[in-house]
Design an enzyme around this catalytic site. Structure first.
Site, mmCIF file in Angstrom:
data_model
loop_
_atom_site.group_PDB
_atom_site.id
_atom_site.type_symbol
_atom_site.label_atom_id
_atom_site.label_comp_id
_atom_site.label_asym_id
_atom_site.label_seq_id
_atom_site.Cartn_x
_atom_site.Cartn_y
_atom_site.Cartn_z
ATOM 1 N N ALA A 164 9.552 -10.897 10.128
ATOM 2 C CA ALA A 164 10.233 -10.160 9.059
ATOM 3 C C ALA A 164 9.713 -8.738 8.872
ATOM 4 O O ALA A 164 10.100 -8.048 7.935
ATOM 5 C CB ALA A 164 10.103 -10.930 7.741
ATOM 6 N N ARG B 45 6.562 1.512 12.331
ATOM 7 C CA ARG B 45 5.646 2.243 13.214
ATOM 8 C C ARG B 45 6.138 2.290 14.663
ATOM 9 O O ARG B 45 5.620 3.068 15.458
ATOM 10 C CB ARG B 45 4.256 1.608 13.152
ATOM 11 C CG ARG B 45 3.480 1.985 11.890
ATOM 12 C CD ARG B 45 2.107 1.373 11.878
ATOM 13 N NE ARG B 45 2.159 -0.044 11.480
ATOM 14 C CZ ARG B 45 1.095 -0.839 11.464
ATOM 15 N NH1 ARG B 45 -0.086 -0.374 11.831
ATOM 16 N NH2 ARG B 45 1.211 -2.097 11.081
#
Length: 456
Positions: A14, A19
């Site tokens: 999830a 990033r």
């Protein structure tokens, strides 16, 4: 020993993937040509789980679609409040499951099936809860595993919660843990968010279960197995770790790699013993190489089977559907696609052969192409045993070249050629004596006239 206990898996997927800086969720990025989530799904399957629940975020539709394609049950975690909260979101999907459950992470692709099997074996033998740990070269921000004198696990302490003494511990938490499903869910219900991040940590269930009279233990994995992927650098590191494993496995299995660091494998590459692979070779998915084959430098092989004793390259590209028989040759700057070569057939250089079936002992001259696409459909070329294809031939499919037939060089072959016939399909050569001299003189005169006009 085979366990009689049922097994399930909860895969946590999830994360926001911010990033990774990608429009695609991080767990769909590949290592060894296989998406991370598929690695973890295959790991769960290797443990003979009968139910897999994938926990996804509301916004991760691409992850959900991938998980559903793998026949996983789906649980939604929204908002994301920590790992214990994520597993708790799978509670309804797990229902009254009575057996062992393992918590895996969709961004941790390289755990070996043998290591996970040790986790379940420990559950069967001595432990109520098993955590997968590793000895970190640089413990940094990893949670620490605090052990007791009897080798049981006392607690997992997140790095930001560690005392100075605990920070000296090198044994770290991978995040993977397994135990009795209902016991773990019972403990998760007691986890609070009284910590530095204000999240519900799955790691807290170690102390909760210990206090309930349960025994927690640790199975140690290699650090390379538990590499997690959060960004592109992590993905590159995971790819490098995977390639190192595949290269070492090939060498141990009797494959000669002339320059191992420049050979790249896919997750399903199969190479038999006594194969030689030169430098700068890339295997895509679905490559099979039989014994005694030689792969020369700068070849790309995907979805292709290479027969015993075949020689490939250098600079050859074998595309999906290529099947090469024994002692065949596909040489420099040759591309094949959906093509079968019979024993001893040769395509030595500068050719494209696609959607074709070549018998045994066929010789294909340089510069030959099969014209397989008419702008709408693909068509097949059949070349029977012993045929000789002259250089720079264009075979316009569908077409069949008979057994033992010869094609003269430079021909555009549009009709079938009978067995043992010669086909010549090019314009008759004509000679015009003195034409070149007259051409040069005319061009020179035209140039001089143009220059004089510009001066005037």
């Amino acid at each position: 020993m085979t366990s009689s206990k049922k097994r399930a898996a909860v895969i946590l997927a999830a994360g926001k993937s911010t990033r990774m800086r990608s429009v695609k969720s991080k767990v769909l990025h590949p290592v060894g040509h296989r998406p991370l989530i598929e690695w973890v799904g295959a790991l769960a399957a290797s443990a003979n789980v009968e139910r897999t629940v994938c926990v996804v975020g509301e916004a991760n539709q691409d992850v959900r679609s991938a998980a559903e394609a793998m026949a996983f049950d789906i649980a939604i975690q929204e908002p994301q409040l920590g790992t214990a909260h994520a597993v708790n979101c799978a509670r309804e999907a797990l229902g009254d499951f009575d057996g062992q459950v393992v918590v895996l992470y969709a961004d941790t692709p390289l755990i070996r099936a043998e290591t996970l099997q040790k986790v379940f074996e420990r559950l069967d033998d001595t432990a109520d809860l098993v955590v997968m740990g590793f000895n970190a070269e640089d413990p940094a921000a990893y949670g620490r595993l605090v052990m007791r004198a009897d080798d049981s696990l006392e607690a997992i302490v997140e790095a930001r919660e560690c005392s100075a003494e605990q920070l000296e511990i090198g044994l770290c938490n991978s995040g993977v843990m397994a135990g009795d499903c209902q016991s773990m869910l019972k403990a998760i219900a007691l986890v609070d968010d009284n910590n530095a991040k204000g999240e519900f940590y799955l790691t807290d269930i170690v102390e909760i279960m210990n206090n309930d009279g349960k025994r927690s233990e640790v199975v140690i994995a290699e650090e390379a197995e538990v590499l997690g992927v959060n960004n592109r650098r992590d993905l590159a590191n995971a790819e490098a770790a995977f390639q190192d494993v595949m290269r070492e496995r090939a060498l141990e299995n009797g494959v000669s790699l002339k320059h191992p660091e420049s050979v790249y494998f896919a997750y399903d590459t199969i190479i038999e013993s006594d194969v030689t692979v030169d430098a700068n070779v890339v295997f895509g998915p679905g490559a099979i190489v039989r014994s005694h084959a030689v792969i020369h430098s700068f070849c790309h092989i995907e979805g292709a089977e290479i027969g015993n004793g075949a020689q490939i390259g250098p600079f050859a590209r074998l595309r999906p559907g290529t099947i090469l028989g024994e002692e065949t040759k596909v040489g420099n700057f040759v591309e094949t696609k959906k093509t079968r070569l019979g024993k001893g057939s040769k395509i030595n250089h500068l050719s494209y052969i696609g959607d074709a079936d070549l018998g045994a002992g066929v010789n294909v001259g340089a510069g030959t192409i099969t014209c397989n696409y008419d702008g709408f459909d693909k068509h097949k070329t059949t070349i029977k045993d012993g045929a000789f294809i002259g250089t720079n031939s264009s075979l316009v499919a569908p077409v069949t070249i008979g057994e033992g037939a010869y094609l003269g060089s430079g021909g555009v072959i549009t009709n079938d050629v009978p067995d043992n016939a010669l086909a010549v399909a090019r314009a008759k050569q004509s000679i015009k004596e003195g034409w070149a001299e007259r051409y040069r003189a005319a061009k020179a005169k035209r140039k001089a006239t143009s220059q004089n006009a510009s001066k005037g």
